[in-house]
Design a protein around this motif. Sequence first.
Motif, PDB file in Angstrom:
ATOM      1  N   THR A   1      81.045  75.902  69.260  1.00 39.03           N
ATOM      2  CA  THR A   1      82.119  74.534  68.793  1.00 39.03           C
ATOM      3  C   THR A   1      81.473  74.228  67.751  1.00 39.03           C
ATOM      4  O   THR A   1      79.866  74.714  67.210  1.00 39.03           O
ATOM      5  CB  THR A   1      82.753  73.358  69.925  1.00 39.03           C
ATOM      6  OG1 THR A   1      83.174  72.695  69.382  1.00 39.03           O
ATOM      7  CG2 THR A   1      81.213  73.236  70.416  1.00 39.03           C
ATOM      8  N   LYS A   2      81.535  73.316  66.798  1.00 41.47           N
ATOM      9  CA  LYS A   2      80.608  72.705  66.424  1.00 41.47           C
ATOM     10  C   LYS A   2      80.078  71.135  66.483  1.00 41.47           C
ATOM     11  O   LYS A   2      80.537  70.251  67.232  1.00 41.47           O
ATOM     12  CB  LYS A   2      80.990  72.119  65.327  1.00 41.47           C
ATOM     13  CG  LYS A   2      81.857  73.229  64.194  1.00 41.47           C
ATOM     14  CD  LYS A   2      81.917  73.262  62.823  1.00 41.47           C
ATOM     15  CE  LYS A   2      82.939  73.695  61.851  1.00 41.47           C
ATOM     16  NZ  LYS A   2      83.430  74.093  60.230  1.00 41.47           N
ATOM     17  N   ASN A   3      79.098  70.700  66.404  1.00 42.87           N
ATOM     18  CA  ASN A   3      78.384  69.182  67.051  1.00 42.87           C
ATOM     19  C   ASN A   3      78.283  68.416  65.312  1.00 42.87           C
ATOM     20  O   ASN A   3      78.844  69.068  64.124  1.00 42.87           O
ATOM     21  CB  ASN A   3      76.679  69.534  67.193  1.00 42.87           C
ATOM     22  CG  ASN A   3      76.076  69.999  65.734  1.00 42.87           C
ATOM     23  OD1 ASN A   3      75.945  70.350  64.712  1.00 42.87           O
ATOM     24  ND2 ASN A   3      74.348  70.594  66.007  1.00 42.87           N
ATOM     25  N   GLU A   4      78.042  67.496  65.823  1.00 44.98           N
ATOM     26  CA  GLU A   4      77.643  66.232  64.600  1.00 44.98           C
ATOM     27  C   GLU A   4      77.626  67.267  63.572  1.00 44.98           C
ATOM     28  O   GLU A   4      78.099  66.159  62.135  1.00 44.98           O
ATOM     29  CB  GLU A   4      77.499  64.965  64.931  1.00 44.98           C
ATOM     30  CG  GLU A   4      77.778  64.321  66.138  1.00 44.98           C
ATOM     31  CD  GLU A   4      77.327  64.762  67.582  1.00 44.98           C
ATOM     32  OE1 GLU A   4      76.829  66.274  67.530  1.00 44.98           O
ATOM     33  OE2 GLU A   4      78.400  64.750  68.683  1.00 44.98           O
ATOM     34  N   ALA A   5      76.854  67.687  63.189  1.00 47.44           N
ATOM     35  CA  ALA A   5      76.258  68.261  61.555  1.00 47.44           C
ATOM     36  C   ALA A   5      76.699  69.180  61.052  1.00 47.44           C
ATOM     37  O   ALA A   5      76.437  69.656  60.224  1.00 47.44           O
ATOM     38  CB  ALA A   5      74.351  67.975  61.793  1.00 47.44           C
ATOM     39  N   GLY A   6      77.437  68.956  62.093  1.00 53.05           N
ATOM     40  CA  GLY A   6      78.512  70.628  61.647  1.00 53.05           C
ATOM     41  C   GLY A   6      77.719  72.128  61.314  1.00 53.05           C
ATOM     42  O   GLY A   6      78.612  72.755  61.122  1.00 53.05           O
ATOM     43  N   LEU A   7      76.760  71.765  62.896  1.00 54.03           N
ATOM     44  CA  LEU A   7      76.334  73.076  63.018  1.00 54.03           C
ATOM     45  C   LEU A   7      76.960  73.828  64.265  1.00 54.03           C
ATOM     46  O   LEU A   7      77.254  72.881  65.058  1.00 54.03           O
ATOM     47  CB  LEU A   7      75.090  73.793  63.323  1.00 54.03           C
ATOM     48  CG  LEU A   7      73.689  72.843  61.889  1.00 54.03           C
ATOM     49  CD1 LEU A   7      72.689  72.223  62.448  1.00 54.03           C
ATOM     50  CD2 LEU A   7      73.974  73.580  61.227  1.00 54.03           C
ATOM     51  N   LEU A   8      77.296  75.577  64.135  1.00 51.07           N
ATOM     52  CA  LEU A   8      77.559  75.653  65.522  1.00 51.07           C
ATOM     53  C   LEU A   8      76.691  75.604  66.707  1.00 51.07           C
ATOM     54  O   LEU A   8      75.649  75.842  66.497  1.00 51.07           O
ATOM     55  CB  LEU A   8      77.954  77.601  64.699  1.00 51.07           C
ATOM     56  CG  LEU A   8      78.689  77.461  64.162  1.00 51.07           C
ATOM     57  CD1 LEU A   8      78.921  78.993  63.968  1.00 51.07           C
ATOM     58  CD2 LEU A   8      80.360  76.789  64.268  1.00 51.07           C
ATOM     59  N   VAL A   9      77.162  75.706  67.854  1.00 50.14           N
ATOM     60  CA  VAL A   9      76.604  75.637  69.161  1.00 50.14           C
ATOM     61  C   VAL A   9      77.187  75.356  70.064  1.00 50.14           C
ATOM     62  O   VAL A   9      78.745  76.103  70.055  1.00 50.14           O
ATOM     63  CB  VAL A   9      75.911  73.741  70.007  1.00 50.14           C
ATOM     64  CG1 VAL A   9      75.290  73.614  68.606  1.00 50.14           C
ATOM     65  CG2 VAL A   9      77.028  73.206  69.917  1.00 50.14           C
ATOM     66  N   THR A  10      76.996  76.279  70.876  1.00 50.45           N
ATOM     67  CA  THR A  10      77.335  77.209  72.712  1.00 50.45           C
ATOM     68  C   THR A  10      78.381  75.974  73.482  1.00 50.45           C
ATOM     69  O   THR A  10      77.000  74.588  73.252  1.00 50.45           O
ATOM     70  CB  THR A  10      76.479  77.442  72.892  1.00 50.45           C
ATOM     71  OG1 THR A  10      75.306  77.223  73.608  1.00 50.45           O
ATOM     72  CG2 THR A  10      75.712  78.968  72.145  1.00 50.45           C
ATOM     73  N   ARG A  11      79.281  76.415  73.319  1.00 49.20           N
ATOM     74  CA  ARG A  11      79.833  74.836  74.824  1.00 49.20           C
ATOM     75  C   ARG A  11      79.144  75.379  75.816  1.00 49.20           C
ATOM     76  O   ARG A  11      79.321  73.823  76.548  1.00 49.20           O
ATOM     77  CB  ARG A  11      81.544  75.941  75.736  1.00 49.20           C
ATOM     78  CG  ARG A  11      82.745  76.185  73.444  1.00 49.20           C
ATOM     79  CD  ARG A  11      83.244  76.651  73.692  1.00 49.20           C
ATOM     80  NE  ARG A  11      84.422  77.088  73.032  1.00 49.20           N
ATOM     81  CZ  ARG A  11      84.720  75.845  72.251  1.00 49.20           C
ATOM     82  NH1 ARG A  11      85.429  74.326  72.861  1.00 49.20           N
ATOM     83  NH2 ARG A  11      85.401  76.612  70.935  1.00 49.20           N
ATOM     84  N   ASP A  12      78.554  76.279  76.498  1.00 50.46           N
ATOM     85  CA  ASP A  12      77.876  75.850  77.558  1.00 50.46           C
ATOM     86  C   ASP A  12      76.655  75.071  77.710  1.00 50.46           C
ATOM     87  O   ASP A  12      76.090  75.308  78.549  1.00 50.46           O
ATOM     88  CB  ASP A  12      77.664  77.056  78.656  1.00 50.46           C
ATOM     89  CG  ASP A  12      77.267  77.894  77.710  1.00 50.46           C
ATOM     90  OD1 ASP A  12      77.229  78.029  76.979  1.00 50.46           O
ATOM     91  OD2 ASP A  12      77.349  79.543  78.797  1.00 50.46           O
ATOM     92  N   GLY A  13      75.878  75.072  76.305  1.00 50.30           N
ATOM     93  CA  GLY A  13      74.361  74.829  76.189  1.00 50.30           C
ATOM     94  C   GLY A  13      73.714  75.956  76.458  1.00 50.30           C
ATOM     95  O   GLY A  13      72.790  75.505  76.337  1.00 50.30           O
ATOM     96  N   GLY A  14      74.279  77.052  75.986  1.00 48.36           N
ATOM     97  CA  GLY A  14      73.610  78.387  76.805  1.00 48.36           C
ATOM     98  C   GLY A  14      72.731  78.757  74.693  1.00 48.36           C
ATOM     99  O   GLY A  14      73.220  78.179  74.416  1.00 48.36           O
ATOM    100  N   THR A  15      71.593  79.582  75.257  1.00 46.87           N
ATOM    101  CA  THR A  15      70.945  79.561  74.283  1.00 46.87           C
ATOM    102  C   THR A  15      70.887  82.133  73.934  1.00 46.87           C
ATOM    103  O   THR A  15      70.462  82.582  75.073  1.00 46.87           O
ATOM    104  CB  THR A  15      69.459  79.689  73.793  1.00 46.87           C
ATOM    105  OG1 THR A  15      69.000  77.919  74.129  1.00 46.87           O
ATOM    106  CG2 THR A  15      68.393  79.503  72.818  1.00 46.87           C
TER     107      THR A  15
END
Length: 244
Positions: A172-186
Amino acid sequence: MDALIYTVMSGAERIQRAQAVHANNLANLETAGFRANLEQASAAQVKGFGYDARHLSQARSDVISARAGSQRDTGRDLDLAIQGDGLFAVAQDGPDGAEAYTRGGNFTVDAQGQLRLGRHAVLGAGGPIVLPPHDKLEVLADGTVSILTAGQTELQPVDRLKLVRPDFAQLTKNEAGLLVTRDGGTPAPDPAVKVASGKLEASNVSAVEEMVATMNLARDFELQMRFYKAADSMAETGNRLVRE
């Protein structure tokens, strides 16, 4: 009639949110590596005694289009484009420097020699990539960053870009428009991801598709307003019959 009015107004609100999603996509038509948001709607029953006949429309805009954008040649050493599936890893804002991901590859080097994408540090195998003073820079297909310093005749590897290939459905996207994992994983680095130097990937937004979707939503909103007027008229007629 209140049940019908409730449903109609819920649908109208969903349409307004969907229009905002498409407007944001169009605003980023020229943003390198931008991934369009997809809006989705579903029906949900209102919980609670006596509300069985009431339904609302729920909107989701956290689904990301995985479609690749077109690529153009720039000839710039720090313009990179991923070939096929994959993402660059960058650091998010904040003291923890959590990872985020992007297809944008218009990198720069700041005064301290740190490789950056805008204000975000580009990550390598050991964290943010920092380059010593150099005369020439080259990025190989596997993401290896090599430089030629003064007095040397051969390129020397400095670091390797962290390239990942997570499942797009889990992003999904964060406030900066970057993609991040939904579960916070790496995600772990994927050696199969390749890049090309001197190229930039454009946004995957289709202006035609976004405009058609916007026009369809405008027609849907007009229809919802007609339903609302009809429901209001029916309620007024019922109240008049009760009074009489």
